[in-house]
Design a protein around this motif. Structure first.
Motif, PDB file in Angstrom:
ATOM      1  N   LYS A 194       0.812  -1.221   0.000  1.00 55.04           N
ATOM      2  CA  LYS A 194       0.000   0.000   0.000  1.00 55.04           C
ATOM      3  C   LYS A 194       0.844   1.270   0.000  1.00 55.04           C
ATOM      4  O   LYS A 194       0.555   2.237  -0.713  1.00 55.04           O
ATOM      5  CB  LYS A 194      -0.922  -0.025   1.222  1.00 55.04           C
ATOM      6  CG  LYS A 194      -2.017   1.027   1.178  1.00 55.04           C
ATOM      7  CD  LYS A 194      -2.975   0.894   2.335  1.00 55.04           C
ATOM      8  CE  LYS A 194      -4.060   1.964   2.249  1.00 55.04           C
ATOM      9  NZ  LYS A 194      -4.969   1.933   3.395  1.00 55.04           N
ATOM     10  N   LYS A 195       1.911   1.274   0.797  1.00 60.33           N
ATOM     11  CA  LYS A 195       2.715   2.505   0.912  1.00 60.33           C
ATOM     12  C   LYS A 195       3.540   2.796  -0.354  1.00 60.33           C
ATOM     13  O   LYS A 195       4.125   3.862  -0.471  1.00 60.33           O
ATOM     14  CB  LYS A 195       3.610   2.455   2.149  1.00 60.33           C
ATOM     15  CG  LYS A 195       4.610   1.343   2.210  1.00 60.33           C
ATOM     16  CD  LYS A 195       5.395   1.399   3.511  1.00 60.33           C
ATOM     17  CE  LYS A 195       4.489   1.274   4.720  1.00 60.33           C
ATOM     18  NZ  LYS A 195       5.195   1.404   5.987  1.00 60.33           N
ATOM     19  N   LEU A 196       3.541   1.842  -1.302  1.00 61.52           N
ATOM     20  CA  LEU A 196       4.258   2.078  -2.559  1.00 61.52           C
ATOM     21  C   LEU A 196       3.307   2.457  -3.701  1.00 61.52           C
ATOM     22  O   LEU A 196       3.757   2.704  -4.816  1.00 61.52           O
ATOM     23  CB  LEU A 196       5.033   0.816  -2.969  1.00 61.52           C
ATOM     24  CG  LEU A 196       6.145   0.338  -2.030  1.00 61.52           C
ATOM     25  CD1 LEU A 196       6.788  -0.930  -2.574  1.00 61.52           C
ATOM     26  CD2 LEU A 196       7.219   1.416  -1.842  1.00 61.52           C
TER      27      LEU A 196
ATOM     28  N   VAL B 226      11.305   3.846   1.310  1.00 63.00           N
ATOM     29  CA  VAL B 226      10.132   4.620   1.745  1.00 63.00           C
ATOM     30  C   VAL B 226      10.048   4.660   3.265  1.00 63.00           C
ATOM     31  O   VAL B 226       9.896   5.728   3.869  1.00 63.00           O
ATOM     32  CB  VAL B 226       8.826   4.037   1.134  1.00 63.00           C
ATOM     33  CG1 VAL B 226       7.594   4.664   1.783  1.00 63.00           C
ATOM     34  CG2 VAL B 226       8.801   4.302  -0.377  1.00 63.00           C
ATOM     35  N   GLU B 227      10.177   3.505   3.909  1.00 61.07           N
ATOM     36  CA  GLU B 227      10.003   3.429   5.369  1.00 61.07           C
ATOM     37  C   GLU B 227      11.137   4.110   6.139  1.00 61.07           C
ATOM     38  O   GLU B 227      10.900   4.791   7.140  1.00 61.07           O
ATOM     39  CB  GLU B 227       9.909   1.967   5.819  1.00 61.07           C
ATOM     40  CG  GLU B 227       8.590   1.315   5.466  1.00 61.07           C
ATOM     41  CD  GLU B 227       8.492  -0.120   5.949  1.00 61.07           C
ATOM     42  OE1 GLU B 227       7.381  -0.671   5.904  1.00 61.07           O
ATOM     43  OE2 GLU B 227       9.520  -0.707   6.364  1.00 61.07           O
ATOM     44  N   LYS B 228      12.371   3.912   5.666  1.00 63.85           N
ATOM     45  CA  LYS B 228      13.516   4.369   6.463  1.00 63.85           C
ATOM     46  C   LYS B 228      14.001   5.767   6.120  1.00 63.85           C
ATOM     47  O   LYS B 228      14.769   6.357   6.871  1.00 63.85           O
ATOM     48  CB  LYS B 228      14.662   3.359   6.333  1.00 63.85           C
ATOM     49  CG  LYS B 228      14.303   2.047   7.011  1.00 63.85           C
ATOM     50  CD  LYS B 228      15.335   0.972   6.798  1.00 63.85           C
ATOM     51  CE  LYS B 228      14.882  -0.304   7.514  1.00 63.85           C
ATOM     52  NZ  LYS B 228      15.716  -1.455   7.200  1.00 63.85           N
ATOM     53  N   PHE B 229      13.550   6.290   4.979  1.00 64.84           N
ATOM     54  CA  PHE B 229      14.000   7.645   4.640  1.00 64.84           C
ATOM     55  C   PHE B 229      12.855   8.561   4.207  1.00 64.84           C
ATOM     56  O   PHE B 229      12.664   9.637   4.783  1.00 64.84           O
ATOM     57  CB  PHE B 229      15.082   7.610   3.549  1.00 64.84           C
ATOM     58  CG  PHE B 229      15.757   8.945   3.375  1.00 64.84           C
ATOM     59  CD1 PHE B 229      16.854   9.294   4.142  1.00 64.84           C
ATOM     60  CD2 PHE B 229      15.264   9.890   2.474  1.00 64.84           C
ATOM     61  CE1 PHE B 229      17.455  10.543   4.015  1.00 64.84           C
ATOM     62  CE2 PHE B 229      15.848  11.138   2.344  1.00 64.84           C
ATOM     63  CZ  PHE B 229      16.952  11.462   3.121  1.00 64.84           C
ATOM     64  N   ILE B 230      12.083   8.137   3.209  1.00 63.61           N
ATOM     65  CA  ILE B 230      11.075   9.038   2.640  1.00 63.61           C
ATOM     66  C   ILE B 230       9.981   9.390   3.649  1.00 63.61           C
ATOM     67  O   ILE B 230       9.641  10.571   3.825  1.00 63.61           O
ATOM     68  CB  ILE B 230      10.485   8.426   1.346  1.00 63.61           C
ATOM     69  CG1 ILE B 230      11.580   8.422   0.263  1.00 63.61           C
ATOM     70  CG2 ILE B 230       9.253   9.201   0.872  1.00 63.61           C
ATOM     71  CD1 ILE B 230      11.208   7.691  -1.017  1.00 63.61           C
ATOM     72  N   GLU B 231       9.424   8.389   4.338  1.00 66.56           N
ATOM     73  CA  GLU B 231       8.350   8.671   5.305  1.00 66.56           C
ATOM     74  C   GLU B 231       8.800   9.563   6.470  1.00 66.56           C
ATOM     75  O   GLU B 231       8.098  10.526   6.814  1.00 66.56           O
ATOM     76  CB  GLU B 231       7.756   7.355   5.836  1.00 66.56           C
ATOM     77  CG  GLU B 231       6.824   6.695   4.830  1.00 66.56           C
ATOM     78  CD  GLU B 231       6.158   5.428   5.357  1.00 66.56           C
ATOM     79  OE1 GLU B 231       5.169   4.987   4.747  1.00 66.56           O
ATOM     80  OE2 GLU B 231       6.638   4.873   6.373  1.00 66.56           O
ATOM     81  N   PRO B 232       9.977   9.297   7.090  1.00 66.69           N
ATOM     82  CA  PRO B 232      10.428  10.199   8.163  1.00 66.69           C
ATOM     83  C   PRO B 232      10.602  11.648   7.684  1.00 66.69           C
ATOM     84  O   PRO B 232      10.257  12.586   8.404  1.00 66.69           O
ATOM     85  CB  PRO B 232      11.774   9.604   8.593  1.00 66.69           C
ATOM     86  CG  PRO B 232      11.709   8.169   8.211  1.00 66.69           C
ATOM     87  CD  PRO B 232      10.871   8.118   6.969  1.00 66.69           C
TER      88      PRO B 232
END
Length: 362
Positions: free
Chosen positions: A189-191, A305-311
């Motif tokens: 979903k997050k992609l 996405v989880e470790k860089f883009i979302e933060p």
């Protein structure tokens, strides 16, 4: 009773581009006739509905007979059954192998197997692409994958030469082959916000920098297939050396100090950048050190996405902030006294930066 007939004799195969597109889009003959009527073709040519139906059926028969030649495009130029001018052959091939981004986005990274083909009904319903068109596109992906799988040399060039496609379309197919081979996860979903063209760009970066074929010209002489498809295992092993950037406390502090000094006064997000430096650095370095595992390769885009883009998103960084931060983050590693893995670092971060810049949008 005398009947007057107009007769035209010629040997060039008549093909209507609009009808060809309707055929490719999976329209039935009747649906195609309806679409042509709505387009005003009867008024344009002063024809009857029966003539239009006959013409459409005739064109559909021609396309169906040409289809087997389109599976091996080089045969189209060398056959004698249809007299088709070269520019028209180019159009037929390019359109036959064109695909809908919305469709390819659903199958990207999946195995090109019977299992995926069974899902085409659902994908057709979800995307609005007709089932017939979905099947054509899927079979094209599979056909190109099978052909290039056995070939040595540059992936894009092999696709272009064997299927006579434009450079842009050949690059898009190279991305599809690369994703299918490495089974990158793209369906979470997050992609979903990431478009096919975003992924295709990232695939190009990975192919050009992280595969065996990216290492150097002389490698084309080696008896290896899949040089642009398989990631360079030696490079992936070398990435483990980057761990020192987060395990050596002095090095981590020194890196943070250099980056923050370079960023101070240049962005409104400076406080967040300073506060999150260690977490973001750990995230990027940990992605690198785990790429020797097949599962972590598959999760590459999720991890970005989880470790860089979302933060960064949650701290409301702009795209310009991300560019500024990653540029200084990468360059500052060159000034670290005891860090000796500059070449591997640049090869890694060059791709990471390009992919994140492409993926950092709504």
């Amino acid at each position: 009773m005398a009947v007057e007939l107009d007769v035209f004799v010629g040997n060039t195969t008549i093909m209507d581009e609009e009808v060809y597109q309707l055929w490719l889009d999976g329209y039935t003959v009747n649906d195609a006739v309806r679409a042509r009527m709505e387009g005003g073709v009867l008024d344009e040519f002063d024809a009857t509905a029966d003539v239009l139906l006959s013409d459409t059926m005739d064109q559909y028969r021609t396309f169906q007979m040409c289809e087997r030649l389109l599976h091996s495009p080089a045969k189209l130029a060398n056959q004698l059954l249809f007299q088709i001018p070269p520019h028209r052959q180019t159009m037929l091939i390019e359109r036959y192998y064109a695909f809908d981004d919305v469709f390819v986005r659903e199958v990207l990274g999946k195995k090109l197997s019977k299992g995926t083909k069974k899902d085409l009904d659902d994908i057709s319903a979800k995307t609005g692409v007709t089932l017939k068109s979905c099947r054509r596109q899927f079979d094209n992906f599979k056909r190109i994958f099978k052909v290039v799988e056995e070939l040595k040399g540059p992936l894009v060039e092999n696709i272009r030469q064997h299927f006579l496609l434009s450079d842009k379309l050949a690059r898009d197919y190279a991305a599809i082959v690369f994703f299918a081979n490495n089974r990158f996860e793209t369906g979470k979903k997050k992609l979903q916000y990431i478009t096919f063209q975003d992924f295709a760009f990232c695939a190009g970066q990975l192919i050009n920098n992280w595969t065996v074929g990216a290492v150097g010209e002389g490698l084309w002489l080696l008896p290896l297939a899949n040089m642009d498809v398989d990631l360079d295992k030696e490079f992936l092993q070398e990435l483990k050396e980057l761990k020192v950037l987060i395990t050596d406390k002095d090095l981590l502090d020194q890196h943070k100090s250099l980056v923050c000094t370079a960023l101070r006064g240049k962005t409104k997000a400076f406080n967040e950048m300073e506060a999150n430096f260690k977490n973001l650095s750990r995230g990027l370095v940990n992605i690198a050190t785990k790429l020797t595992n097949t599962k972590d390769v598959r999760d590459f885009f999720i991890d970005l996405v989880e470790k860089f883009i979302e933060p960064c998103r949650s701290d409301r960084w702009t795209a310009a902030d991300v560019k500024l931060y990653l540029t200084h983050y990468t360059n500052s590693a060159h000034i670290l006294d005891t860090f000796k893995h500059q070449v591997v670092w640049d090869r890694y971060m060059g791709v990471i930066k390009s992919c994140i810049f492409k993926m950092y949008h709504d």
